[in-house]
Design a protein around this motif. Structure first.
Motif, PDB file in Angstrom:
ATOM      1  N   THR A 201       0.836  -1.202   0.000  1.00  6.19           N
ATOM      2  CA  THR A 201       0.000   0.000   0.000  1.00  6.19           C
ATOM      3  C   THR A 201       0.873   1.255   0.000  1.00  6.19           C
ATOM      4  O   THR A 201       0.499   2.254  -0.622  1.00  6.19           O
ATOM      5  CB  THR A 201      -0.972   0.017   1.198  1.00  6.19           C
TER       6      THR A 201
ATOM      7  N   ARG B 287      -5.620   3.347   1.913  1.00  5.15           N
ATOM      8  CA  ARG B 287      -6.209   2.298   2.760  1.00  5.15           C
ATOM      9  C   ARG B 287      -7.712   2.502   2.897  1.00  5.15           C
ATOM     10  O   ARG B 287      -8.482   1.544   2.835  1.00  5.15           O
ATOM     11  CB  ARG B 287      -5.545   2.280   4.133  1.00  5.15           C
TER      12      ARG B 287
ATOM     13  N   ILE C 163     -10.783   0.571  -4.653  1.00  5.81           N
ATOM     14  CA  ILE C 163      -9.616  -0.047  -5.282  1.00  5.81           C
ATOM     15  C   ILE C 163      -9.525  -1.460  -4.728  1.00  5.81           C
ATOM     16  O   ILE C 163      -9.521  -1.651  -3.512  1.00  5.81           O
ATOM     17  CB  ILE C 163      -8.316   0.736  -4.993  1.00  5.81           C
ATOM     18  N   PRO C 164      -9.482  -2.457  -5.624  1.00  2.00           N
ATOM     19  CA  PRO C 164      -9.399  -3.844  -5.151  1.00  2.00           C
ATOM     20  C   PRO C 164      -8.105  -4.088  -4.383  1.00  2.00           C
ATOM     21  O   PRO C 164      -7.065  -3.497  -4.676  1.00  2.00           O
ATOM     22  CB  PRO C 164      -9.409  -4.670  -6.439  1.00  2.00           C
ATOM     23  N   VAL C 165      -8.186  -4.953  -3.405  1.00  4.05           N
ATOM     24  CA  VAL C 165      -7.029  -5.271  -2.572  1.00  4.05           C
ATOM     25  C   VAL C 165      -7.022  -6.771  -2.302  1.00  4.05           C
ATOM     26  O   VAL C 165      -8.077  -7.407  -2.264  1.00  4.05           O
ATOM     27  CB  VAL C 165      -7.066  -4.459  -1.244  1.00  4.05           C
TER      28      VAL C 165
ATOM     29  N   THR D 157      -9.423   1.328  -0.201  1.00  2.60           N
ATOM     30  CA  THR D 157      -9.527  -0.135  -0.271  1.00  2.60           C
ATOM     31  C   THR D 157     -10.613  -0.628   0.681  1.00  2.60           C
ATOM     32  O   THR D 157     -11.340  -1.557   0.347  1.00  2.60           O
ATOM     33  CB  THR D 157      -8.182  -0.835   0.038  1.00  2.60           C
ATOM     34  N   ASP D 158     -10.736   0.004   1.841  1.00 10.03           N
ATOM     35  CA  ASP D 158     -11.794  -0.377   2.787  1.00 10.03           C
ATOM     36  C   ASP D 158     -13.176  -0.151   2.187  1.00 10.03           C
ATOM     37  O   ASP D 158     -14.099  -0.935   2.424  1.00 10.03           O
ATOM     38  CB  ASP D 158     -11.682   0.425   4.093  1.00 10.03           C
TER      39      ASP D 158
ATOM     40  N   ILE E 196      -1.833  -4.529  -3.606  1.00 10.63           N
ATOM     41  CA  ILE E 196      -2.654  -3.933  -4.651  1.00 10.63           C
ATOM     42  C   ILE E 196      -1.968  -4.178  -5.991  1.00 10.63           C
ATOM     43  O   ILE E 196      -0.757  -3.992  -6.121  1.00 10.63           O
ATOM     44  CB  ILE E 196      -2.839  -2.417  -4.387  1.00 10.63           C
TER      45      ILE E 196
ATOM     46  N   ASP F 142      -4.426  -2.201 -11.184  1.00  9.62           N
ATOM     47  CA  ASP F 142      -5.562  -1.539 -10.531  1.00  9.62           C
ATOM     48  C   ASP F 142      -5.238  -0.084 -10.179  1.00  9.62           C
ATOM     49  O   ASP F 142      -6.087   0.796 -10.316  1.00  9.62           O
ATOM     50  CB  ASP F 142      -5.994  -2.307  -9.277  1.00  9.62           C
TER      51      ASP F 142
ATOM     52  N   ARG G 176      -1.902  -5.838   3.086  1.00 10.73           N
ATOM     53  CA  ARG G 176      -2.644  -5.555   1.867  1.00 10.73           C
ATOM     54  C   ARG G 176      -1.690  -5.462   0.693  1.00 10.73           C
ATOM     55  O   ARG G 176      -0.613  -4.897   0.805  1.00 10.73           O
ATOM     56  CB  ARG G 176      -3.369  -4.205   1.984  1.00 10.73           C
TER      57      ARG G 176
END
Length: 132
Positions: free
Chosen positions: A73, A88, A96-98, A91-92, A107, A111, A105
């Motif tokens: 990240t 972060r 953005i896919p994680v 992503t939560d 990435i 993406d 995490r």
């Protein structure tokens, strides 16, 4: 994460392995022909091909697979020009896919690049709207 299913090739029969080993002995010069056209491989690619051929020459089975670059990240945030905390939070929220590797995490580079492209398009759209 593999992009395409891995390809597994069994080890070569002993005679073929010996012939390949003999051909590779004291040489890492690999010439690649595609439809009769010679292609010079970049050093990193040549080294990978020589390694693959060397394994086959030893009679080893090999697996060839694509790998997508995964970023921490911190690195993804640096690349995107945003704070680690903001990334972060995105992503939560699922923006953005994680993927998780244990508790860490990761990435995909693709993406982050796609997100940056949408940001550029949004900014360009806003510029057009404000200039009218």
């Amino acid at each position: 994460m593999a992009l395409i299913a891995p390809r597994v090739t069994p080890g070569l029969p002993a005679d073929d392995a010996r012939n390949l080993a003999r051909s590779l002995q004291d040489s890492n010069d690999i010439t690649v022909f595609v439809d009769g056209t010679v292609h010079r491989l970049p050093d990193e690619v040549r080294d990978a091909v020589v390694d693959l051929l060397g394994r086959l020459a030893r009679g080893e089975a090999v697996t060839v697979s694509s790998v997508e670059e995964m970023l921490t990240t911190s690195r993804a945030a640096e690349l995107a020009g945003i704070s680690h905390t903001y990334l972060r939070n995105m992503t939560d929220r699922g923006e953005i896919p994680v993927e998780y590797r244990g508790t860490h995490r990761r990435i995909r580079l693709a993406d982050i690049m796609a997100w940056l492209e949408t940001q550029k398009k949004s900014a360009a759209g806003n510029d057009e709207t404000t200039s009218e």
